[in-house]
Design a protein around this motif. Sequence first.
Motif, PDB file in Angstrom:
ATOM      1  N   ARG A  12      52.849  -8.230  35.744  1.00 52.80           N
ATOM      2  CA  ARG A  12      53.408  -7.348  35.787  1.00 52.80           C
ATOM      3  C   ARG A  12      54.302  -6.061  37.271  1.00 52.80           C
ATOM      4  NH1 ARG A  12      48.105  -3.298  34.759  1.00 52.80           N
ATOM      5  NH2 ARG A  12      47.114  -5.076  34.976  1.00 52.80           N
ATOM      6  N   ARG A  13      54.098  -6.899  38.080  1.00 48.16           N
ATOM      7  CA  ARG A  13      55.345  -6.045  38.894  1.00 48.16           C
ATOM      8  C   ARG A  13      56.418  -6.587  38.784  1.00 48.16           C
ATOM      9  NH1 ARG A  13      53.908  -9.057  44.008  1.00 48.16           N
ATOM     10  NH2 ARG A  13      56.486 -10.324  43.538  1.00 48.16           N
ATOM     11  N   GLN A  14      56.758  -7.394  38.161  1.00 49.98           N
ATOM     12  CA  GLN A  14      57.898  -7.558  37.626  1.00 49.98           C
ATOM     13  C   GLN A  14      58.280  -7.224  36.299  1.00 49.98           C
ATOM     14  OE1 GLN A  14      57.408 -12.484  37.334  1.00 49.98           O
ATOM     15  NE2 GLN A  14      58.426 -13.261  39.029  1.00 49.98           N
ATOM     16  N   ARG A  15      57.036  -7.216  35.313  1.00 53.54           N
ATOM     17  CA  ARG A  15      57.243  -6.184  34.116  1.00 53.54           C
ATOM     18  C   ARG A  15      57.412  -4.467  34.612  1.00 53.54           C
ATOM     19  NH1 ARG A  15      52.854  -8.541  30.818  1.00 53.54           N
ATOM     20  NH2 ARG A  15      51.711  -7.700  33.019  1.00 53.54           N
ATOM     21  N   ALA A  16      57.046  -3.769  36.181  1.00 54.93           N
ATOM     22  CA  ALA A  16      57.760  -2.668  36.314  1.00 54.93           C
ATOM     23  C   ALA A  16      59.196  -2.613  36.482  1.00 54.93           C
ATOM     24  CB  ALA A  16      56.746  -3.064  37.262  1.00 54.93           C
ATOM     25  N   SER A  17      59.265  -4.533  37.300  1.00 59.78           N
ATOM     26  CA  SER A  17      60.651  -3.694  37.576  1.00 59.78           C
ATOM     27  C   SER A  17      61.731  -3.945  36.428  1.00 59.78           C
ATOM     28  CB  SER A  17      61.371  -4.598  38.553  1.00 59.78           C
ATOM     29  OG  SER A  17      60.726  -5.741  38.264  1.00 59.78           O
ATOM     30  N   LEU A  18      61.395  -4.235  35.738  1.00 59.12           N
ATOM     31  CA  LEU A  18      62.214  -4.762  34.541  1.00 59.12           C
ATOM     32  C   LEU A  18      62.233  -3.468  33.884  1.00 59.12           C
ATOM     33  CD1 LEU A  18      63.647  -6.359  32.529  1.00 59.12           C
ATOM     34  CD2 LEU A  18      61.507  -7.239  31.008  1.00 59.12           C
ATOM     35  N   ARG A  19      60.939  -2.675  33.738  1.00 64.36           N
ATOM     36  CA  ARG A  19      61.105  -1.310  32.564  1.00 64.36           C
ATOM     37  C   ARG A  19      61.596  -0.391  33.572  1.00 64.36           C
ATOM     38  NH1 ARG A  19      55.087   0.050  32.895  1.00 64.36           N
ATOM     39  NH2 ARG A  19      55.089  -1.254  30.373  1.00 64.36           N
ATOM     40  N   GLU A  20      61.764  -0.700  35.265  1.00 62.82           N
ATOM     41  CA  GLU A  20      62.842   0.055  35.409  1.00 62.82           C
ATOM     42  C   GLU A  20      63.731  -0.179  35.326  1.00 62.82           C
ATOM     43  OE1 GLU A  20      63.379   1.731  40.053  1.00 62.82           O
ATOM     44  OE2 GLU A  20      62.070   0.273  40.477  1.00 62.82           O
ATOM     45  N   PHE A  21      64.722  -1.277  35.326  1.00 60.57           N
ATOM     46  CA  PHE A  21      65.281  -1.098  34.493  1.00 60.57           C
ATOM     47  C   PHE A  21      66.142  -0.992  33.559  1.00 60.57           C
ATOM     48  CE2 PHE A  21      68.165  -4.737  32.825  1.00 60.57           C
ATOM     49  CZ  PHE A  21      69.575  -4.338  33.984  1.00 60.57           C
ATOM     50  N   VAL A  22      65.485  -1.356  32.862  1.00 59.55           N
ATOM     51  CA  VAL A  22      65.843  -0.601  31.455  1.00 59.55           C
ATOM     52  C   VAL A  22      66.117   0.938  31.399  1.00 59.55           C
ATOM     53  CG1 VAL A  22      65.162  -0.843  29.270  1.00 59.55           C
ATOM     54  CG2 VAL A  22      64.688  -2.991  30.613  1.00 59.55           C
ATOM     55  N   SER A  23      65.165   1.242  32.000  1.00 59.84           N
ATOM     56  CA  SER A  23      65.069   2.774  32.295  1.00 59.84           C
ATOM     57  C   SER A  23      66.530   3.345  33.083  1.00 59.84           C
ATOM     58  CB  SER A  23      63.949   3.421  32.758  1.00 59.84           C
ATOM     59  OG  SER A  23      64.084   4.752  32.877  1.00 59.84           O
ATOM     60  N   THR A  24      66.641   2.285  33.794  1.00 63.06           N
ATOM     61  CA  THR A  24      67.644   3.348  34.519  1.00 63.06           C
ATOM     62  C   THR A  24      69.466   3.008  32.920  1.00 63.06           C
ATOM     63  OG1 THR A  24      66.779   2.200  36.585  1.00 63.06           O
ATOM     64  CG2 THR A  24      69.595   2.572  36.495  1.00 63.06           C
ATOM     65  N   LEU A  25      69.215   1.748  32.421  1.00 61.87           N
ATOM     66  CA  LEU A  25      69.696   1.385  32.551  1.00 61.87           C
ATOM     67  C   LEU A  25      70.198   2.424  31.164  1.00 61.87           C
ATOM     68  CD1 LEU A  25      72.388  -0.692  31.268  1.00 61.87           C
ATOM     69  CD2 LEU A  25      70.696  -1.865  30.062  1.00 61.87           C
ATOM     70  N   ALA A  26      69.529   2.883  30.346  1.00 58.94           N
ATOM     71  CA  ALA A  26      69.233   3.491  28.942  1.00 58.94           C
ATOM     72  C   ALA A  26      69.715   5.106  29.655  1.00 58.94           C
ATOM     73  CB  ALA A  26      68.112   4.169  28.572  1.00 58.94           C
ATOM     74  N   TYR A  28      60.654  -8.327  23.542  1.00 59.46           N
ATOM     75  CA  TYR A  28      58.864  -8.044  24.529  1.00 59.46           C
ATOM     76  C   TYR A  28      58.092  -8.842  24.661  1.00 59.46           C
ATOM     77  CZ  TYR A  28      54.819  -4.885  25.111  1.00 59.46           C
ATOM     78  OH  TYR A  28      53.897  -4.432  25.383  1.00 59.46           O
ATOM     79  N   ALA A  29      57.900  -9.918  23.299  1.00 61.22           N
ATOM     80  CA  ALA A  29      56.914 -11.137  23.501  1.00 61.22           C
ATOM     81  C   ALA A  29      56.762 -11.893  24.665  1.00 61.22           C
ATOM     82  CB  ALA A  29      56.708 -11.818  22.617  1.00 61.22           C
ATOM     83  N   ILE A  30      58.059 -12.344  25.480  1.00 61.66           N
ATOM     84  CA  ILE A  30      58.407 -13.198  26.228  1.00 61.66           C
ATOM     85  C   ILE A  30      58.383 -12.741  27.494  1.00 61.66           C
ATOM     86  CG2 ILE A  30      60.639 -14.706  27.133  1.00 61.66           C
ATOM     87  CD1 ILE A  30      61.485 -14.774  24.197  1.00 61.66           C
ATOM     88  N   ALA A  31      58.815 -11.753  27.210  1.00 62.81           N
ATOM     89  CA  ALA A  31      58.716 -10.848  28.689  1.00 62.81           C
ATOM     90  C   ALA A  31      57.321 -10.605  29.365  1.00 62.81           C
ATOM     91  CB  ALA A  31      59.403  -9.714  28.545  1.00 62.81           C
ATOM     92  N   ARG A  32      56.009 -10.496  28.474  1.00 60.24           N
ATOM     93  CA  ARG A  32      54.281 -10.620  28.345  1.00 60.24           C
ATOM     94  C   ARG A  32      54.157 -11.638  29.151  1.00 60.24           C
ATOM     95  NH1 ARG A  32      51.745  -5.830  27.653  1.00 60.24           N
ATOM     96  NH2 ARG A  32      49.530  -7.429  27.217  1.00 60.24           N
ATOM     97  N   TRP A  33      54.610 -12.737  28.733  1.00 58.54           N
ATOM     98  CA  TRP A  33      54.148 -14.097  28.550  1.00 58.54           C
ATOM     99  C   TRP A  33      54.825 -14.827  29.630  1.00 58.54           C
ATOM    100  CZ3 TRP A  33      56.456 -19.403  26.718  1.00 58.54           C
ATOM    101  CH2 TRP A  33      56.011 -20.121  27.186  1.00 58.54           C
ATOM    102  N   LEU A  34      56.135 -14.280  29.705  1.00 53.11           N
ATOM    103  CA  LEU A  34      56.669 -14.967  31.396  1.00 53.11           C
ATOM    104  C   LEU A  34      56.528 -14.016  32.654  1.00 53.11           C
ATOM    105  CD1 LEU A  34      59.784 -16.698  29.411  1.00 53.11           C
ATOM    106  CD2 LEU A  34      57.787 -17.805  30.062  1.00 53.11           C
ATOM    107  N   LEU A  35      56.659 -12.825  32.257  1.00 54.88           N
ATOM    108  CA  LEU A  35      56.626 -11.633  33.407  1.00 54.88           C
ATOM    109  C   LEU A  35      55.342 -11.767  33.769  1.00 54.88           C
ATOM    110  CD1 LEU A  35      59.907 -10.257  32.572  1.00 54.88           C
ATOM    111  CD2 LEU A  35      59.235 -12.842  34.101  1.00 54.88           C
TER     112      LEU A  35
END
Length: 60
Positions: free
Chosen positions: A25-39, A16-23
Amino acid sequence: MIGRLFRLLLLFAVLYAIARWLLDRRQRASLREFVSTLATALLAASAIFVLLYWLGFHQL
């Protein structure tokens, strides 16, 4: 058991810390959408396997 759960929690916290540091706002939103779809897909697959087991398909 507690040690394994702690390591899993620590792994997710670091990811989570790496994702917040490297990505941004738009990339985090798409990552959140991917994780939600995977779940959702994992929950649907587990529900299908539970249903098949309940119907008697034990030897898959």
